[in-house]
Write a protein that holds these residues in place. Structure first.
Motif, PDB file in Angstrom:
ATOM      1  N   GLU A 154       0.925  -1.238   0.041  1.00  9.94           N
ATOM      2  CA  GLU A 154      -0.110   0.046   0.067  1.00  9.94           C
ATOM      3  C   GLU A 154       0.901   1.250   0.023  1.00  9.94           C
ATOM      4  N   LEU A 155       1.911   1.147   0.720  1.00  5.69           N
ATOM      5  CA  LEU A 155       2.771   2.293   0.814  1.00  5.69           C
ATOM      6  C   LEU A 155       3.580   2.610  -0.607  1.00  5.69           C
ATOM      7  N   ALA A 156       4.025   1.449  -1.175  1.00  3.53           N
ATOM      8  CA  ALA A 156       4.390   1.743  -2.801  1.00  3.53           C
ATOM      9  C   ALA A 156       3.372   2.413  -3.673  1.00  3.53           C
ATOM     10  N   ARG A 157       2.173   1.857  -3.259  1.00  3.32           N
ATOM     11  CA  ARG A 157       0.979   2.432  -4.230  1.00  3.32           C
ATOM     12  C   ARG A 157       0.908   3.887  -4.127  1.00  3.32           C
ATOM     13  N   ILE A 158       1.030   4.381  -2.743  1.00  2.00           N
ATOM     14  CA  ILE A 158       0.746   5.665  -2.314  1.00  2.00           C
ATOM     15  C   ILE A 158       1.832   6.638  -2.869  1.00  2.00           C
ATOM     16  N   ARG A 159       3.082   5.811  -2.770  1.00  2.00           N
ATOM     17  CA  ARG A 159       4.328   6.740  -3.509  1.00  2.00           C
ATOM     18  C   ARG A 159       4.069   6.964  -4.804  1.00  2.00           C
ATOM     19  N   HIS A 160       3.763   5.762  -5.573  1.00  2.00           N
ATOM     20  CA  HIS A 160       3.748   6.156  -7.150  1.00  2.00           C
ATOM     21  C   HIS A 160       2.664   7.076  -7.345  1.00  2.00           C
ATOM     22  N   PHE A 161       1.444   6.942  -6.717  1.00  2.00           N
ATOM     23  CA  PHE A 161       0.446   7.784  -6.801  1.00  2.00           C
ATOM     24  C   PHE A 161       0.514   9.339  -6.528  1.00  2.00           C
ATOM     25  N   ALA A 162       1.612   9.448  -5.430  1.00  2.00           N
ATOM     26  CA  ALA A 162       1.848  10.845  -4.964  1.00  2.00           C
ATOM     27  C   ALA A 162       2.750  11.508  -6.071  1.00  2.00           C
ATOM     28  N   ARG A 163       3.692  10.461  -6.796  1.00  2.00           N
ATOM     29  CA  ARG A 163       4.521  11.151  -7.893  1.00  2.00           C
ATOM     30  C   ARG A 163       3.645  11.576  -9.068  1.00  2.00           C
ATOM     31  N   GLU A 164       2.838  10.714  -9.453  1.00  2.00           N
ATOM     32  CA  GLU A 164       1.788  10.723 -10.647  1.00  2.00           C
ATOM     33  C   GLU A 164       1.003  12.259 -10.220  1.00  2.00           C
ATOM     34  N   ALA A 165       0.426  12.146  -9.213  1.00  2.00           N
ATOM     35  CA  ALA A 165      -0.302  13.511  -8.885  1.00  2.00           C
ATOM     36  C   ALA A 165       0.479  14.776  -9.016  1.00  2.00           C
ATOM     37  N   ALA A 166       1.823  14.646  -8.440  1.00  2.00           N
ATOM     38  CA  ALA A 166       2.523  15.944  -8.374  1.00  2.00           C
ATOM     39  C   ALA A 166       3.103  16.219  -9.777  1.00  2.00           C
ATOM     40  N   ALA A 167       3.375  15.092 -10.494  1.00  2.00           N
ATOM     41  CA  ALA A 167       3.806  15.367 -12.040  1.00  2.00           C
ATOM     42  C   ALA A 167       2.803  15.965 -12.855  1.00  2.00           C
ATOM     43  N   ALA A 168       1.542  15.599 -12.361  1.00  2.00           N
ATOM     44  CA  ALA A 168       0.284  16.263 -13.117  1.00  2.00           C
ATOM     45  C   ALA A 168       0.004  17.763 -12.453  1.00  2.00           C
ATOM     46  N   GLY A 169       0.844  18.184 -11.697  1.00  2.00           N
ATOM     47  CA  GLY A 169       0.731  19.550 -11.366  1.00  2.00           C
ATOM     48  C   GLY A 169      -0.339  19.703 -10.200  1.00  2.00           C
ATOM     49  N   LEU A 170      -0.681  18.705  -9.604  1.00  2.00           N
ATOM     50  CA  LEU A 170      -1.381  18.790  -8.279  1.00  2.00           C
ATOM     51  C   LEU A 170      -0.231  19.036  -7.066  1.00  2.00           C
ATOM     52  N   GLU A 171      -0.922  19.838  -6.066  1.00  3.18           N
ATOM     53  CA  GLU A 171      -0.171  19.831  -4.530  1.00  3.18           C
ATOM     54  C   GLU A 171      -0.874  18.479  -3.833  1.00  3.18           C
ATOM     55  N   VAL A 172       0.195  17.702  -3.364  1.00  4.36           N
ATOM     56  CA  VAL A 172      -0.228  16.458  -2.705  1.00  4.36           C
ATOM     57  C   VAL A 172      -0.334  16.616  -1.166  1.00  4.36           C
TER      58      VAL A 172
END
Length: 160
Positions: free
Chosen positions: A81-99
């Motif tokens: 789950e932590l790996a999933r959250i890390r990956h998702f946080a990277r994707e969201a930040a790369a898309a321009g969102l503040e996480v």
């Protein structure tokens, strides 16, 4: 369409209005009005690509990743789950969102989430207030701050 007759998470509504016409999806308009009014707007979502796409479509500038599943698991399940959250946080930040992230975090599990560089805010108020019942509010805040800072510092330090 979900079994309950509503739309699936993150997708447009698939119901019809009382007039029989397709229902108007007002979510992007609602987000725009909140942003236009100067109201900091974040959506509380799971680390799910479909929910990220919906946030981008709505136009909110911030998201809060729900960490409840991470907090409720242990061992290999928690690591996954932590790996999933890390990956998702990277994707969201790369898309321009503040996480942001939060839910179920406490002194013993906040470190791994605090180490994620893309996460700029942790919502841990419930844990602090609960802990303050035993040690007082200033100490509860100091303990949580120490746990978060130690985790962030460990992230920036080279591993031996």
């Amino acid at each position: 369409m979900s079994e309950a007759g509503g739309s699936t998470a993150g997708g447009p509504p698939d119901e019809t209005s009382a007039t029989g016409r397709p229902a108007l999806d007002v979510r992007p308009l609602a987000a725009w009005w909140l942003i236009f009014a100067g109201i900091v707007t974040a959506l509380f979502i799971d680390a799910d690509p479909a929910q990220l796409a919906a946030c981008l479509a709505v136009g909110v500038p911030h998201i809060e990743i729900r960490t409840g599943r991470y907090a409720d698991t242990q061992g290999d399940d928690q690591h996954a789950e932590l790996a999933r959250i890390r990956h998702f946080a990277r994707e969201a930040a790369a898309a321009g969102l503040e996480v942001h992230a939060g839910h179920g975090l406490h002194l013993h599990n906040v470190g791994a989430i605090a180490r994620i560089p893309e996460v700029v805010e942790l919502n841990i108020g419930h844990s602090i207030v609960a802990r303050s019942m035993f040690v007082g509010l200033p100490m509860a805040i100091a303990e949580m701050r120490r746990a978060m800072n130690e985790a962030r510092f460990a992230q920036a330090s080279p591993v031996a």
